[in-house]
Design an enzyme around this catalytic site. Structure first.
Site, short mmCIF file in Angstrom:
data_model
loop_
_atom_site.label_atom_id
_atom_site.label_comp_id
_atom_site.label_asym_id
_atom_site.label_seq_id
_atom_site.Cartn_x
_atom_site.Cartn_y
_atom_site.Cartn_z
N ALA A 259 0.92 -1.29 0.15
CA ALA A 259 0.04 0.07 -0.03
C ALA A 259 0.92 1.11 -0.07
CB ALA A 259 -0.79 0.00 1.35
N GLY A 260 0.18 2.35 -0.46
CA GLY A 260 1.06 3.76 -0.48
C GLY A 260 1.47 3.97 -1.71
N GLY B 24 11.35 -3.79 3.95
CA GLY B 24 12.53 -3.86 3.55
C GLY B 24 12.92 -5.10 2.59
N TYR C 115 7.52 -1.87 -1.49
CA TYR C 115 7.22 -0.46 -1.89
C TYR C 115 8.54 0.33 -2.24
CZ TYR C 115 5.60 4.28 -2.40
OH TYR C 115 5.71 5.69 -2.99
N THR C 116 9.43 0.31 -1.27
CA THR C 116 10.46 1.01 -1.24
C THR C 116 11.63 0.75 -2.03
OG1 THR C 116 10.00 2.02 1.10
CG2 THR C 116 12.46 2.23 0.28
N LYS D 99 -3.54 -4.58 9.00
CA LYS D 99 -2.23 -4.16 8.72
C LYS D 99 -1.49 -3.65 10.28
CE LYS D 99 1.21 -1.96 5.94
NZ LYS D 99 1.09 -1.39 4.36
N ASN E 212 1.44 8.24 10.73
CA ASN E 212 1.14 9.75 10.36
C ASN E 212 -0.16 10.35 10.58
OD1 ASN E 212 4.05 10.01 9.46
ND2 ASN E 212 3.40 8.92 7.56
N THR E 213 -1.18 9.47 11.32
CA THR E 213 -2.53 10.03 11.48
C THR E 213 -2.71 9.85 13.04
OG1 THR E 213 -3.25 9.30 9.48
CG2 THR E 213 -4.73 9.69 11.10
N ASN F 182 8.41 8.73 5.24
CA ASN F 182 7.31 9.66 4.90
C ASN F 182 6.27 9.98 5.90
OD1 ASN F 182 4.28 8.57 4.70
ND2 ASN F 182 5.82 6.78 4.63
N PHE G 7 -1.94 10.17 4.86
CA PHE G 7 -3.08 9.87 3.99
C PHE G 7 -3.58 10.85 3.06
CE2 PHE G 7 -4.71 6.62 7.50
CZ PHE G 7 -3.99 5.61 7.14
N THR H 228 4.98 -5.58 7.97
CA THR H 228 4.52 -4.60 8.97
C THR H 228 4.39 -3.08 8.27
OG1 THR H 228 6.54 -3.70 9.44
CG2 THR H 228 5.79 -5.31 10.80
N ASN H 229 3.68 -2.18 8.87
CA ASN H 229 3.86 -0.74 8.35
C ASN H 229 5.15 -0.26 8.65
OD1 ASN H 229 2.75 1.80 7.34
ND2 ASN H 229 0.68 1.19 8.03
N SER I 85 -0.64 3.31 10.34
CA SER I 85 0.22 4.32 9.74
C SER I 85 0.49 5.27 11.07
CB SER I 85 -0.69 5.08 8.78
OG SER I 85 0.04 6.26 8.55
C1 LIG Z 1 5.88 6.74 0.56
C2 LIG Z 1 5.07 5.79 1.52
C3 LIG Z 1 3.68 5.81 1.55
C4 LIG Z 1 3.05 4.65 2.08
N1 LIG Z 1 1.55 4.76 2.32
C5 LIG Z 1 1.13 3.70 3.04
C6 LIG Z 1 -0.36 3.92 2.98
O1 LIG Z 1 -1.17 4.68 2.60
N2 LIG Z 1 -0.90 2.98 3.63
C7 LIG Z 1 -0.28 1.77 4.36
O2 LIG Z 1 -0.99 0.71 4.97
N3 LIG Z 1 1.17 1.70 4.36
C8 LIG Z 1 1.70 2.67 3.40
N4 LIG Z 1 3.04 2.58 3.51
C9 LIG Z 1 3.61 1.46 4.06
C10 LIG Z 1 4.02 0.48 3.05
O3 LIG Z 1 2.95 -0.31 2.41
C11 LIG Z 1 5.00 -0.57 3.74
O4 LIG Z 1 4.26 -1.32 4.74
C12 LIG Z 1 6.29 -0.01 4.28
O5 LIG Z 1 6.71 0.83 3.53
C13 LIG Z 1 7.30 -1.35 4.40
O6 LIG Z 1 7.70 -2.00 3.29
P1 LIG Z 1 8.78 -1.44 2.38
O7 LIG Z 1 10.21 -1.44 3.25
O8 LIG Z 1 8.77 -2.41 1.06
O9 LIG Z 1 8.41 -0.13 1.79
C14 LIG Z 1 3.82 3.56 2.70
C15 LIG Z 1 5.04 3.55 2.51
C16 LIG Z 1 5.70 4.47 2.14
C17 LIG Z 1 7.35 4.59 1.51
#
Ligand SMILES: Cc1cc2nc3c(=O)[nH]c(=O)nc-3n(C[C@H](O)[C@H](O)[C@H](O)COP(=O)(O)O)c2cc1C
Length: 362
Positions: free
Chosen positions: A63-64, A303, A324-325, A225, A184-185, A112, A116, A253-254, A182
């Site tokens: 997500a994100g 990660g 994602y990252t 989540k 940030n909320t 970040n 939302f 995890t988030n 998250s």
């Molecule tokens: C820019 C950004 C925005 C994200 N926005 C959301 C989000 O809206 N909702 C959510 O559940 N996770 C969000 N995430 C978290 C990712 O879904 C993921 O759980 C987290 O980044 C760890 O995975 P990664 O290390 O592969 O990025 C966000 C992550 C990033 C980097």
């Protein structure tokens, strides 16, 4: 190679959020073509059934990245075996002031504090309704991640907000993700606490059952989540509630609010993702797997940037993984590369099917 040598340097000349928005706009333009031609990366050795859904491979988009579902059909092109859009809030909201997304390239990380930013559930529902009218089913499962609007703060009000989001969007989803993690909320993470989570899940499971009865289908699977910043007893509470409420699984995890010592001079506020999160996220997956004795599907995220990372996450107990990252640092070939790498690692270990390795190192 092309991404790392040419595209990434160009993208990294721009502010991270602008680069992201421009890339997404570009992908949104080829969305229609992708929808007509996409075939998922699939191999009989990697395909899995989780929560009653068929996944052609275990590597999903977290997500994100595509919060508003603008480029849904493009992600399977890159080799993703499932896609999670969102977080979507009920009403549109712009999120926190910019700048709110930061790269930490030396550590393969992002920070970040977007908060939302969402076009809102009605706009996303319209987009998903359009997708449905195309009569070309997405070749991979689609998850929709739901969160609450920032100005929604009361207890009853928050429950109502999640209910509204669910009612608007669940019918378009193969699975729904309840985002209570998250950072940030303000106040969101308290919905991970036992009593609140239980009430929230009870309500959404009832909604899912009602929806299923109306459509003569099975209830949409619900995942919750969670954050990597919880204590062991807190994780245990979530695991127990999830098992009791018989939800489909947990996404772990988030992003984290922790800052490992090696990360000096980075912003202190906001959620950290990418490589520095990897070991903590793996530990949470392992803990969850042990607590639930492997009974509850876990989607491991945080990660993951190599086939070895994905393999280790599955061995720790995840049934599926997301990222994602690493996509930002490694580019669009990464999901395919990870899937091919998984097959190679399975060959090395004499593993016939991916399901054989889930939880073997829990
Ligand atoms: C820019 C950004 C925005 C994200 N926005 C959301 C989000 O809206 N909702 C959510 O559940 N996770 C969000 N995430 C978290 C990712 O879904 C993921 O759980 C987290 O980044 C760890 O995975 P990664 O290390 O592969 O990025 C966000 C992550 C990033 C980097």
């Amino acid at each position: 190679m092309f991404y790392r040598r040419i595209l990434r340097p160009l993208l990294f000349l721009q502010d991270p959020e602008t680069a992201h928005e421009r890339t997404l706009e570009l992908l949104a333009r080829i969305h229609g073509i992708a929808l007509r031609t996409v075939r998922p990366f699939s191999s009989p050795r990697l395909s899995l059934q989780v929560a009653g859904l068929q996944f052609p491979n275990p590597v999903g988009l977290a997500a994100g990245c595509d919060k508003n579902g603008k480029a849904i059909a493009v992600w399977p092109y890159f080799g993703f075996g499932f896609v999670e859009i969102g977080t979507v809030t009920v009403r549109p909201q712009s999120g926190n002031p910019r700048p709110r997304l930061f790269r930490v390239p030396e550590h393969g990380a992002l920070i970040n504090c977007l908060g939302f930013n969402s076009e809102g559930s009605e706009a996303v529902a319209r987009r998903l309704a359009w997708l449905r009218r195309q009569k070309r089913p997405l070749p991979v499962p689609l998850g929709i991640n739901l969160g609450k609007n920032r100005q929604v703060t009361g207890y009853d009000e928050t429950l109502e907000d999640y209910r509204t989001g669910f009612r608007r969007l669940a019918r378009f989803a193969d699975f729904v993700v309840l985002n209570v993690s998250s950072p940030n909320t303000p106040g969101l993470r308290q919905w991970q606490e036992r009593e609140r989570l239980d009430v929230l899940l009870e309500m959404l499971c009832a909604e899912a059952n009602a929806l299923a009865n109306r459509h003569g289908s099975r209830p949409v699977p619900i995942f919750v989540k969670i954050s990597p910043d919880m204590t062991e007893p807190d994780v245990q509470d979530v695991a127990e509630v999830a098992v009791q409420r018989q939800i489909a699984g947990i996404i772990a995890t988030n992003t984290t609010l922790e800052r490992p010592e090696a990360l000096v001079g980075v912003p202190r506020t906001g959620g950290l993702s990418g490589r520095p999160l990897r070991d903590r996220a793996t530990a949470v997956v392992r803990l969850l797997y042990r607590l639930t004795r492997g009974q509850l599907p876990i989607i491991g995220v945080g990660g993951i940037s190599t086939p070895e990372d994905a393999y280790a996450r599955l061995q720790a107990g995840a049934s599926l993984v997301q990222l994602y990252t690493a996509l930002v640092y490694e580019g669009p070939c990464l999901p395919r590369h990870i899937n091919q790498g998984l097959l190679r690692l399975m060959d090395r270990d004499g593993v016939q099917h991916l399901s054989e390795i889930i939880g073997v190192h829990a």
